[in-house]
Design a protein around this motif. Structure first.
Motif, short mmCIF file in Angstrom:
data_model
loop_
_atom_site.label_atom_id
_atom_site.label_comp_id
_atom_site.label_asym_id
_atom_site.label_seq_id
_atom_site.Cartn_x
_atom_site.Cartn_y
_atom_site.Cartn_z
N VAL A 279 10.89 4.52 3.05
CA VAL A 279 10.42 5.13 1.80
C VAL A 279 10.73 6.63 1.84
CG1 VAL A 279 8.42 5.58 0.33
CG2 VAL A 279 8.61 3.40 1.56
N ARG A 280 11.44 7.10 0.84
CA ARG A 280 11.88 8.50 0.84
C ARG A 280 10.71 9.48 0.89
NH1 ARG A 280 15.33 10.66 -4.18
NH2 ARG A 280 13.27 10.64 -5.15
N ASN A 281 9.67 9.20 0.14
CA ASN A 281 8.53 10.12 0.12
C ASN A 281 7.84 10.21 1.48
OD1 ASN A 281 8.89 10.80 -2.54
ND2 ASN A 281 6.83 10.21 -3.18
N VAL A 282 7.85 9.10 2.24
CA VAL A 282 7.24 9.13 3.57
C VAL A 282 8.05 10.04 4.49
CG1 VAL A 282 6.67 7.76 5.61
CG2 VAL A 282 6.15 6.87 3.32
N ILE B 12 10.12 12.48 3.60
CA ILE B 12 9.98 13.86 3.15
C ILE B 12 8.58 14.39 3.47
CG2 ILE B 12 9.89 15.34 1.10
CD1 ILE B 12 12.09 13.60 -0.11
N GLY B 13 7.56 13.51 3.34
CA GLY B 13 6.20 13.90 3.69
C GLY B 13 6.07 14.28 5.15
N MET B 14 6.74 13.55 6.04
CA MET B 14 6.71 13.86 7.47
C MET B 14 7.29 15.25 7.73
SD MET B 14 7.89 10.07 8.73
CE MET B 14 7.99 10.36 10.49
N LEU B 15 8.45 15.52 7.13
CA LEU B 15 9.09 16.83 7.31
C LEU B 15 8.29 17.93 6.62
CD1 LEU B 15 12.84 15.83 6.75
CD2 LEU B 15 11.72 16.35 8.92
N GLY B 16 7.76 17.60 5.42
CA GLY B 16 6.99 18.59 4.68
C GLY B 16 5.71 18.99 5.39
N LEU B 17 5.02 18.00 5.98
CA LEU B 17 3.79 18.33 6.69
C LEU B 17 4.09 19.14 7.94
CD1 LEU B 17 0.76 17.93 6.40
CD2 LEU B 17 0.93 15.98 7.94
N LEU B 18 5.23 18.86 8.59
CA LEU B 18 5.66 19.68 9.73
C LEU B 18 5.78 21.14 9.31
CD1 LEU B 18 8.56 18.74 12.16
CD2 LEU B 18 8.16 21.08 11.45
N CYS B 19 6.42 21.37 8.15
CA CYS B 19 6.58 22.74 7.64
C CYS B 19 5.22 23.37 7.31
CB CYS B 19 7.47 22.74 6.40
SG CYS B 19 9.18 22.27 6.70
N ALA B 20 4.33 22.58 6.68
CA ALA B 20 3.01 23.11 6.36
C ALA B 20 2.22 23.42 7.61
CB ALA B 20 2.24 22.10 5.50
N MET B 21 2.35 22.57 8.63
CA MET B 21 1.64 22.79 9.89
C MET B 21 2.11 24.06 10.59
SD MET B 21 -0.67 20.47 10.55
CE MET B 21 -1.13 18.74 10.51
N CYS B 22 3.37 24.44 10.40
CA CYS B 22 3.85 25.71 10.95
C CYS B 22 3.00 26.86 10.43
CB CYS B 22 5.32 25.94 10.57
SG CYS B 22 6.49 24.99 11.55
N GLY B 23 2.64 26.77 9.14
CA GLY B 23 1.77 27.80 8.58
C GLY B 23 0.34 27.66 9.04
N ILE B 24 -0.19 26.42 9.03
CA ILE B 24 -1.59 26.19 9.35
C ILE B 24 -1.92 26.57 10.78
CG2 ILE B 24 -3.34 24.39 9.67
CD1 ILE B 24 -1.99 22.90 7.31
N LEU C 150 12.40 21.25 0.44
CA LEU C 150 12.18 19.83 0.68
C LEU C 150 11.46 19.16 -0.49
CD1 LEU C 150 11.07 19.71 4.43
CD2 LEU C 150 13.09 18.62 3.45
N MET C 151 10.49 19.85 -1.07
CA MET C 151 9.66 19.23 -2.10
C MET C 151 10.42 18.95 -3.39
SD MET C 151 6.82 18.54 -0.69
CE MET C 151 7.75 18.32 0.85
N PHE C 152 11.58 19.56 -3.59
CA PHE C 152 12.39 19.25 -4.77
C PHE C 152 12.95 17.82 -4.69
CE2 PHE C 152 12.47 23.87 -5.39
CZ PHE C 152 12.33 23.95 -6.77
N PHE C 153 12.98 17.24 -3.48
CA PHE C 153 13.48 15.88 -3.30
C PHE C 153 12.37 14.85 -3.32
CE2 PHE C 153 16.53 18.72 -1.27
CZ PHE C 153 17.73 18.28 -1.80
N LEU C 154 11.13 15.31 -3.53
CA LEU C 154 9.99 14.40 -3.55
C LEU C 154 9.97 13.62 -4.87
CD1 LEU C 154 7.41 13.89 -1.71
CD2 LEU C 154 6.20 15.34 -3.36
N LYS C 155 9.64 12.35 -4.78
CA LYS C 155 9.53 11.50 -5.97
C LYS C 155 8.10 11.56 -6.48
CE LYS C 155 10.21 6.73 -7.56
NZ LYS C 155 10.55 5.35 -7.14
N GLU C 156 7.94 11.79 -7.78
CA GLU C 156 6.62 11.89 -8.38
C GLU C 156 5.87 10.56 -8.28
OE1 GLU C 156 3.48 13.21 -9.28
OE2 GLU C 156 4.95 14.76 -9.82
N THR C 157 4.58 10.64 -7.91
CA THR C 157 3.77 9.42 -7.76
C THR C 157 2.45 9.46 -8.52
OG1 THR C 157 2.71 10.28 -5.75
CG2 THR C 157 4.73 8.96 -5.46
N ALA C 158 2.07 10.60 -9.09
CA ALA C 158 0.77 10.72 -9.75
C ALA C 158 0.71 9.76 -10.94
CB ALA C 158 0.54 12.15 -10.21
N PRO C 159 -0.32 8.89 -11.01
CA PRO C 159 -0.39 7.91 -12.10
C PRO C 159 -0.36 8.54 -13.51
CG PRO C 159 -1.97 7.35 -10.39
CD PRO C 159 -1.39 8.70 -10.02
#
Length: 345
Positions: free
Chosen positions: A154-157, A159-171, A329-338
Motif C-alpha cells: 500500500v503506497r500510503n503505508v 510513504i507513512g513509514m518514510l514520513g514518520l521517520l522524517c517527523a521523528m527526526c524533528g521530534i 514526500l507528502m505530495f505523493f500521499l493518497k487522500e483518505t479522509a472520508p
C-alpha cells in the motif's frame, strides 16, 4: 512492528491488557534495579510492551470512531502522551520525589497502569472479524485479512513509514537535545531553559490533537504537507532566535505542534484508513516501528555525531532537513479522509 499485527489476528484485548500489565510491572521493577545492565534490560521489556500497546490501541480507537471523527479521537488519545509524559510528567515526578526516592516513584507509577488494565478489561470489547472489516474506518466490504507483505504494498503505508521517520527526526532531536542547546549554546540558566523547553510538551499536546482534527475537515494530505512545512519554518526560526525566552518558547512550541501533530496524523488516521481490511494495527505497527527504529534511534546517533563534530547547534539542521524532506514526500500521499473523498465523489 510484530506485535501490532498480532492483535489483528487474536483481538485487541488479548494484546492491550497483557502489554499494559507488563509495562506497568516493568516500570515498578525498574525501581528495584541494582545496576545499569539490569535497568537496561527492564526498560527493554517496557519498550516491547509499549510497542505492542500503541498500534493496538490506535486500531481500537479507530474501530470505535465514526469515520468523520477518527482524526479528532485518535488525536485526543495520542495527545495525552505529550501532555502528561513531557508536559506534566516532570512536575509530577518532582512532586513525588518530595516524599519518596526515585525508586519509590517507579513503584508508585505502577498503580495507574494496573487500574487502567482493569478498566480496559471491563470496557473494551473485541469486534468480530466481519464487523471489523465491514464497519471499519473506510467502510470497505468484507474480505480476508491481508498479509504483512500486502500491507507493505500500500503506497500510503510506505510513504507513512518514510514520513514518520522524517517527523521523528524533528521530534526526538528537539526533545533530546533542545534543553542542552538552550543551556550550552545559548547559556540560559536552568530556570529559563526549563521554561523554554516546556514548550515541547505543551506544543506536542496541542499538535497531536489539533492537526488530526483539522485533517477530518480539510483532508489528511493537505494537513500533512502543512505540518511538515510549518515544522520546518518554525525550526528555522528557532535556529535564528537569540537567548530570549518568549521567542524561544514560541518557535519551539510551533515546531513541536507540527512535529508531534504529524506523529499523531500519520500513525493514526492515515494508517487506519490506508490499511487493508482487518490489518489496521499491522499498518500502524509498521509505520510506528520504522519511525521509532530509524527516527528515534538512528537519528539520535547521527545527531550525536554532528554535535561531537560540529557543535550542539548542528543537530537542529538534522531536524530541519528531516522536516523539509517530509514536505516533498507528502505530495505523493493518497487522500483518505472520508469527508474529502465524499466531496470528490
Amino acid at each position: 512492528m510484530f506485535l501490532g499485527s498480532l492483535s489483528d489476528r487474536i483481538g485487541r484485548r488479548k494484546v492491550l491488557i497483557p502489554s499494559l500489565i507488563f509495562f506497568s510491572l516493568a516500570s515498578g521493577v525498574s525501581g528495584l534495579a541494582g545496576g545499569f545492565m539490569s535497568l537496561l534490560l527492564i526498560r527493554g521489556v517496557m519498550g516491547v510492551a509499549e510497542g505492542a500497546f500503541c498500534p493496538t490501541s490506535f486500531a481500537a480507537v479507530a474501530e470505535a470512531s465514526k469515520p468523520s471523527r477518527i482524526g479528532f479521537n485518535q488525536g485526543l488519545q495520542q495527545s495525552m502522551f505529550a501532555l502528561f509524559g513531557l508536559g506534566f510528567g516532570p512536575f509530577i515526578a518532582a512532586w513525588l520525589l518530595s516524599f519518596t526516592t526515585w525508586r519509590g516513584v517507579f513503584l508508585l507509577v505502577t498503580v495507574p497502569g494496573l487500574i487502567l488494565s482493569a478498566l480496559i478489561w471491563m470496557c473494551i470489547r473485541d469486534r468480530t472479524p466481519a464487523a471489523t472489516q465491514s464497519d471499519s474506518v473506510s467502510h470497505r466490504p468484507s474480505e480476508p485479512s491481508a498479509s504483512i507483505g500486502q500491507v507493505l504494498k500500500v503506497r500510503n503505508v510506505r510513504i507513512g513509514m518514510l514520513g514518520l521517520l522524517c517527523a521523528m527526526c524533528g521530534i526526538f532531536t528537539l526533545a533530546a537535545f533542545a534543553p542542552l542547546y538552550l543551556t550550552e549554546h545559548l547559556h540560559l540558566d536552568a530556570w529559563a531553559a526549563a521554561s523554554a523547553a516546556s514548550a515541547i510538551g505543551f506544543g506536542g499536546f496541542a499538535g497531536q490533537w489539533i492537526l488530526p482534527t483539522l485533517s477530518d475537515i480539510y483532508g489528511r494530505r493537505p494537513m500533512a504537507i502543512l505540518g511538515f512545512l510549518g515544522g520546518a519554518i518554525f525550526v528555522f526560526a528557532f535556529i535564528n532566535t537569540g537567548a530570549s525566552i518568549l521567542p524561544l518558547f514560541g518557535t519551539l512550541f510551533g515546531a513541536t505542534v507540527c512535529s508531534f501533530g504529524l506523529l499523531s496524523l500519520i500513525s493514526g488516521p492515515i494508517a487506519a484508513e490506508s490499511a487493508p481490511p482487518g490489518m489496521v494495527s499491522t499498518a500502524a505497527g509498521l509505520i510506528i516501528g520504522v519511525g521509532e527504529v530509524f527516527g528515534g534511534g538512528l537519528a539520535l546517533v547521527v545527531a550525536g555525531y554532528l554535535i561531537a563534530t560540529y557543535g550542539i547547534q548542528s543537530m537542529l539542521y538534522l531536524a530541519l532537513g528531516g522536516l523539509a524532506i517530509g514536505v516533498l514526500l507528502m505530495f505523493f500521499l493518497k487522500e483518505t479522509a472520508p469527508r474529502k473523498l465524499a466531496i470528490t465523489d
